[in-house]
Write a protein that holds these residues in place. Structure first.
Motif, PDB file in Angstrom:
ATOM      1  N   ASP A 138       0.839  -1.209   0.000  1.00  0.00           N
ATOM      2  CA  ASP A 138       0.000   0.000   0.000  1.00  0.00           C
ATOM      3  C   ASP A 138       0.871   1.255   0.000  1.00  0.00           C
ATOM      4  OD1 ASP A 138      -2.808  -0.755   0.043  1.00  0.00           O
ATOM      5  OD2 ASP A 138      -2.454  -1.618   2.025  1.00  0.00           O
ATOM      6  N   ALA A 139       1.921   1.238   0.805  1.00  0.00           N
ATOM      7  CA  ALA A 139       2.803   2.417   0.895  1.00  0.00           C
ATOM      8  C   ALA A 139       3.459   2.704  -0.452  1.00  0.00           C
ATOM      9  CB  ALA A 139       3.873   2.188   1.974  1.00  0.00           C
ATOM     10  N   LEU A 140       3.853   1.649  -1.146  1.00  0.00           N
ATOM     11  CA  LEU A 140       4.463   1.842  -2.466  1.00  0.00           C
ATOM     12  C   LEU A 140       3.461   2.451  -3.445  1.00  0.00           C
ATOM     13  CD1 LEU A 140       6.623   1.414  -4.698  1.00  0.00           C
ATOM     14  CD2 LEU A 140       5.465  -0.760  -5.145  1.00  0.00           C
ATOM     15  N   PHE A 141       2.260   1.860  -3.520  1.00  0.00           N
ATOM     16  CA  PHE A 141       1.251   2.390  -4.449  1.00  0.00           C
ATOM     17  C   PHE A 141       0.918   3.844  -4.101  1.00  0.00           C
ATOM     18  CE2 PHE A 141      -0.229  -2.089  -5.566  1.00  0.00           C
ATOM     19  CZ  PHE A 141      -0.016  -1.958  -6.928  1.00  0.00           C
ATOM     20  N   ALA A 142       0.816   4.138  -2.819  1.00  0.00           N
ATOM     21  CA  ALA A 142       0.454   5.505  -2.409  1.00  0.00           C
ATOM     22  C   ALA A 142       1.542   6.500  -2.818  1.00  0.00           C
ATOM     23  CB  ALA A 142       0.228   5.552  -0.891  1.00  0.00           C
ATOM     24  N   GLU A 143       2.788   6.118  -2.627  1.00  0.00           N
ATOM     25  CA  GLU A 143       3.888   7.025  -2.977  1.00  0.00           C
ATOM     26  C   GLU A 143       3.983   7.194  -4.500  1.00  0.00           C
ATOM     27  OE1 GLU A 143       5.455   8.996  -1.183  1.00  0.00           O
ATOM     28  OE2 GLU A 143       7.201   9.600  -2.379  1.00  0.00           O
ATOM     29  N   ALA A 144       3.817   6.100  -5.244  1.00  0.00           N
ATOM     30  CA  ALA A 144       3.851   6.189  -6.715  1.00  0.00           C
ATOM     31  C   ALA A 144       2.733   7.106  -7.203  1.00  0.00           C
ATOM     32  CB  ALA A 144       3.733   4.806  -7.331  1.00  0.00           C
ATOM     33  N   ALA A 145       1.554   7.005  -6.581  1.00  0.00           N
ATOM     34  CA  ALA A 145       0.426   7.857  -6.968  1.00  0.00           C
ATOM     35  C   ALA A 145       0.726   9.322  -6.643  1.00  0.00           C
ATOM     36  CB  ALA A 145      -0.842   7.406  -6.253  1.00  0.00           C
ATOM     37  N   ARG A 146       1.354   9.542  -5.499  1.00  0.00           N
ATOM     38  CA  ARG A 146       1.672  10.920  -5.093  1.00  0.00           C
ATOM     39  C   ARG A 146       2.626  11.577  -6.098  1.00  0.00           C
ATOM     40  NH1 ARG A 146       5.151  14.091  -2.588  1.00  0.00           N
ATOM     41  NH2 ARG A 146       6.780  12.504  -2.445  1.00  0.00           N
ATOM     42  N   VAL A 147       3.643  10.818  -6.513  1.00  0.00           N
ATOM     43  CA  VAL A 147       4.652  11.365  -7.427  1.00  0.00           C
ATOM     44  C   VAL A 147       4.174  11.304  -8.878  1.00  0.00           C
ATOM     45  CG1 VAL A 147       7.026  11.014  -8.250  1.00  0.00           C
ATOM     46  CG2 VAL A 147       6.514  10.847  -5.807  1.00  0.00           C
ATOM     47  N   GLY A 148       3.330  10.318  -9.186  1.00  0.00           N
ATOM     48  CA  GLY A 148       2.753  10.230 -10.523  1.00  0.00           C
ATOM     49  C   GLY A 148       3.274   9.102 -11.390  1.00  0.00           C
ATOM     50  N   LEU A 149       4.152   8.262 -10.861  1.00  0.00           N
ATOM     51  CA  LEU A 149       4.730   7.193 -11.679  1.00  0.00           C
ATOM     52  C   LEU A 149       3.690   6.168 -12.115  1.00  0.00           C
ATOM     53  CD1 LEU A 149       7.516   8.340 -10.958  1.00  0.00           C
ATOM     54  CD2 LEU A 149       8.268   6.010 -10.561  1.00  0.00           C
ATOM     55  N   ARG A 150       3.914   5.612 -13.311  1.00  0.00           N
ATOM     56  CA  ARG A 150       3.081   4.498 -13.798  1.00  0.00           C
ATOM     57  C   ARG A 150       3.645   3.207 -13.237  1.00  0.00           C
ATOM     58  NH1 ARG A 150       0.120   6.687 -18.016  1.00  0.00           N
ATOM     59  NH2 ARG A 150       1.282   8.400 -18.923  1.00  0.00           N
ATOM     60  N   VAL A 151       2.980   2.668 -12.243  1.00  0.00           N
ATOM     61  CA  VAL A 151       3.515   1.506 -11.538  1.00  0.00           C
ATOM     62  C   VAL A 151       2.544   0.339 -11.604  1.00  0.00           C
ATOM     63  CG1 VAL A 151       3.889   0.670  -9.189  1.00  0.00           C
ATOM     64  CG2 VAL A 151       5.163   2.630 -10.001  1.00  0.00           C
ATOM     65  N   THR A 152       3.095  -0.821 -11.934  1.00  0.00           N
ATOM     66  CA  THR A 152       2.371  -2.084 -11.837  1.00  0.00           C
ATOM     67  C   THR A 152       3.103  -2.878 -10.768  1.00  0.00           C
ATOM     68  OG1 THR A 152       1.897  -1.989 -14.214  1.00  0.00           O
ATOM     69  CG2 THR A 152       1.581  -4.116 -13.117  1.00  0.00           C
ATOM     70  N   SER A 153       2.387  -3.307  -9.723  1.00  0.00           N
ATOM     71  CA  SER A 153       3.083  -3.974  -8.624  1.00  0.00           C
ATOM     72  C   SER A 153       2.105  -4.839  -7.836  1.00  0.00           C
ATOM     73  CB  SER A 153       3.718  -2.934  -7.699  1.00  0.00           C
ATOM     74  OG  SER A 153       4.550  -3.577  -6.743  1.00  0.00           O
ATOM     75  N   GLY A 154       2.645  -5.590  -6.894  1.00  0.00           N
ATOM     76  CA  GLY A 154       1.781  -6.423  -6.079  1.00  0.00           C
ATOM     77  C   GLY A 154       2.510  -7.025  -4.897  1.00  0.00           C
ATOM     78  N   LEU A 155       1.748  -7.777  -4.121  1.00  0.00           N
ATOM     79  CA  LEU A 155       2.265  -8.450  -2.931  1.00  0.00           C
ATOM     80  C   LEU A 155       3.156  -9.618  -3.364  1.00  0.00           C
ATOM     81  CD1 LEU A 155       1.960  -8.733   0.231  1.00  0.00           C
ATOM     82  CD2 LEU A 155       0.146 -10.404  -0.263  1.00  0.00           C
ATOM     83  N   VAL A 156       4.374  -9.677  -2.817  1.00  0.00           N
ATOM     84  CA  VAL A 156       5.272 -10.801  -3.088  1.00  0.00           C
ATOM     85  C   VAL A 156       4.911 -11.934  -2.135  1.00  0.00           C
ATOM     86  CG1 VAL A 156       7.667 -11.571  -3.166  1.00  0.00           C
ATOM     87  CG2 VAL A 156       7.083  -9.236  -3.832  1.00  0.00           C
ATOM     88  N   VAL A 157       4.762 -13.136  -2.684  1.00  0.00           N
ATOM     89  CA  VAL A 157       4.369 -14.260  -1.826  1.00  0.00           C
ATOM     90  C   VAL A 157       5.318 -15.438  -1.966  1.00  0.00           C
ATOM     91  CG1 VAL A 157       1.943 -13.579  -1.779  1.00  0.00           C
ATOM     92  CG2 VAL A 157       2.725 -15.160  -3.553  1.00  0.00           C
ATOM     93  N   SER A 158       5.483 -16.150  -0.843  1.00  0.00           N
ATOM     94  CA  SER A 158       6.324 -17.339  -0.743  1.00  0.00           C
ATOM     95  C   SER A 158       5.779 -18.180   0.400  1.00  0.00           C
ATOM     96  CB  SER A 158       7.764 -16.955  -0.398  1.00  0.00           C
ATOM     97  OG  SER A 158       8.369 -16.295  -1.483  1.00  0.00           O
ATOM     98  N   ASP A 159       5.917 -19.508   0.305  1.00  0.00           N
ATOM     99  CA  ASP A 159       5.471 -20.323   1.442  1.00  0.00           C
ATOM    100  C   ASP A 159       6.473 -21.418   1.835  1.00  0.00           C
ATOM    101  OD1 ASP A 159       5.042 -22.042  -0.666  1.00  0.00           O
ATOM    102  OD2 ASP A 159       2.988 -22.568  -0.108  1.00  0.00           O
ATOM    103  N   ARG A 160       7.739 -21.255   1.389  1.00  0.00           N
ATOM    104  CA  ARG A 160       8.747 -22.218   1.842  1.00  0.00           C
ATOM    105  C   ARG A 160      10.160 -21.673   1.603  1.00  0.00           C
ATOM    106  NH1 ARG A 160       7.914 -26.604  -3.056  1.00  0.00           N
ATOM    107  NH2 ARG A 160       8.749 -25.284  -4.709  1.00  0.00           N
ATOM    108  N   LEU A 161      11.097 -22.217   2.344  1.00  0.00           N
ATOM    109  CA  LEU A 161      12.532 -22.040   2.131  1.00  0.00           C
ATOM    110  C   LEU A 161      13.086 -20.632   2.308  1.00  0.00           C
ATOM    111  CD1 LEU A 161      13.168 -24.460  -0.904  1.00  0.00           C
ATOM    112  CD2 LEU A 161      13.573 -24.886   1.515  1.00  0.00           C
ATOM    113  N   LEU A 162      12.257 -19.674   2.666  1.00  0.00           N
ATOM    114  CA  LEU A 162      12.764 -18.352   3.035  1.00  0.00           C
ATOM    115  C   LEU A 162      12.672 -18.232   4.556  1.00  0.00           C
ATOM    116  CD1 LEU A 162      11.091 -15.918   0.446  1.00  0.00           C
ATOM    117  CD2 LEU A 162      13.169 -17.294   0.185  1.00  0.00           C
TER     118      LEU A 162
END
Ligand SMILES: [Zn+2]
Length: 446
Positions: A138-162
């Motif tokens: 959310d913080a990333l999307f909010a900051e990109a919106a504030r500055v105006g960048l065209r951003v495609t992004s999402g939640l990084v997910v993992s369920d093992r070995l990290l």
């Protein structure tokens, strides 16, 4: 309307299939409400539009905004970890820093550093690997919106070995991803990207949840890593009982026109054919590949197989946000491959840094070049008077030679001004609010 004057250089036609550099040595771009409505020689445009404001960007080069197709938001403070292969670097450098983004004020500060870093580098569009924590995304999307960048992004997910604090479950990954997509996908310039970290850290149930999410969010993108490092590839093959890497995603419906996979340094021929059939894209990240010793990317095999390729900075394994540097590093690596290398001209390098990225992200109808009908997303490269790049540009034989010299010499310090949708973007957050600086008479460089 505003009439921008400058040396305009772009690549509307793909140089890998015969396109050539398009140049207006003393060009004009007429911009209305963020859209380029006329393009041509400055004198002719000025004669037709004598009443419009002129922004004079003479000297230097006016290029389309750069498009970074692979860059990690939580790793802006993890750059510079040299001397390690991928899996050691992840464990020692990247993941401890990524874990810190569980702290929301920290994540917000990192988001500001990250978006500012992209803007300073002249990057106007990016496919961003998000964080493992939904509020940080959310913080990333909010900051990109504030500055105006065209951003495609999402939640990084993992369920093992990290490390355990970066793990989730298929159910939670789906639920949090859907909620983020509802908050941000299609809002302003933001789009959602389904983002499993890599098959090594994601089991089939989690990848299946990712496939469901991708189908439930129309127009969403898919991004992950593939075929980066020999040990990583061998581990994935072991975990998936001998499957090749691309198949571990494809079997869950994750590979298609909306997919961008980073690296692909060591693909099989079958994988290249599959990527071509699906229309998927590869984010080539040459400084990262060199820094981690991952290998030398075979651009020629991708081009011959008809696979889309664009550039990614892969910060923080990559060594900075500048796509000028990535393009130069791509050129170096192809040169080192000798007969196996892909010949690259300045037009190829500009294409890889701009229009190829726009195509990979499905945004070629809006950005990637400075033609009529496109949004005015642009970068003005203008070096400090008297510096080596300034000398090189002033003594270049023409705009194509100047472009080659810019790729050889330019850094983020030479990015004078950046626009998105015709609006100036602050390129230094310490001085946010002091733009626009470009005026009828170019102002002295700060
Ligand atoms: Zn990466």
């Amino acid at each position: 309307m505003t009439l921008f004057r400058g040396t305009v250089v772009d690549t509307p036609d793909d140089p890998f299939i015969g396109g050539v550099l398009r140049v207006e040595a003393d060009g004009g771009l007429l911009v209305r409400a963020g859209e380029i409505v006329e393009r041509g020689g400055f004198a002719q445009l000025r004669a037709r539009h004598a009443e419009e404001d002129v922004v004079d960007l003479s000297g230097g080069l006016l290029l389309p905004g750069f498009v970074d197709t692979h860059v990690h938001f939580p790793q802006v403070r993890a750059m510079g970890g040299l001397g390690m292969p991928l899996l050691d670097w992840l464990e020692q450098c990247a993941l401890p820093e990524e874990a810190r983004l569980a702290d929301q004020p920290y994540a917000q500060a990192v988001a500001a550093d990250f978006v500012s870093g992209l803007a300073q580098a002249g990057t106007t569009t990016a496919l961003v690997f998000g964080a493992h924590f939904a509020p940080a995304v959310d913080a990333l999307f909010a900051e990109a919106a504030r500055v105006g960048l065209r951003v495609t992004s999402g939640l990084v997910v993992s369920d093992r070995l990290l490390r355990p604090d970066l793990l989730t479950t298929p159910e939670r990954a789906h639920e949090e991803g859907l909620a983020l997509a509802h908050r941000w996908h299609g809002v302003g310039r933001a789009r959602y990207a389904v983002t499993p970290r890599f098959s090594l850290s994601c089991g089939d149930a989690l990848l299946d949840a990712c496939g469901s999410l991708l189908r439930e969010v129309p127009g969403a993108w898919f991004t992950s890593h593939v075929n980066e490092n020999a040990l990583e590839i061998a581990t994935v093959a072991e975990l998936f009982e001998g499957s090749v890497y691309v198949d571990t995603y494809d079997r869950h419906g994750l590979i298609g026109r909306n997919s961008v996979l980073a690296h692909n340094v060591h693909p099989t021929d079958d994988e290249l054919q599959l990527l071509c059939r699906r229309g998927a894209s590869i984010a080539h990240c040459p400084t990262s590949n060199a820094a981690l010793g991952s290998g030398i990317f075979s651009l020629k095999r991708h081009v011959d197989a008809g696979v889309r390729v664009a550039l990614g900075s892969d910060v923080g394994a990559g060594t900075g946000f500048s796509l000028l540097k990535e393009a130069l590093q791509a050129y170096f690596l192809q040169q080192l491959l000798g007969a196996e290398g892909q010949r690259l001209t300045p037009a190829h390098l500009l294409h890889l840094a701009t229009s190829a990225g726009a195509d990979a992200l499905g945004l070629a109808d809006q950005v990637g070049d400075l033609g009529v009908g496109k949004r005015f997303d642009a970068v003005w490269l203008r070096p400090r008077p008297g510096c080596t790049l300034d000398v090189a540009l002033r003594t270049a034989s023409g705009p194509e030679d100047a472009l080659a010299r810019a790729f050889a010499l330019a850094s983020t310090a030479d990015v004078d001004s950046v626009w998105i949708d015709g609006r100036p973007v602050p390129t230094d957050h310490r001085f946010a609010g002091s733009v626009p600086r470009a005026a009828a008479v170019p102002s002295p460089r700060r």
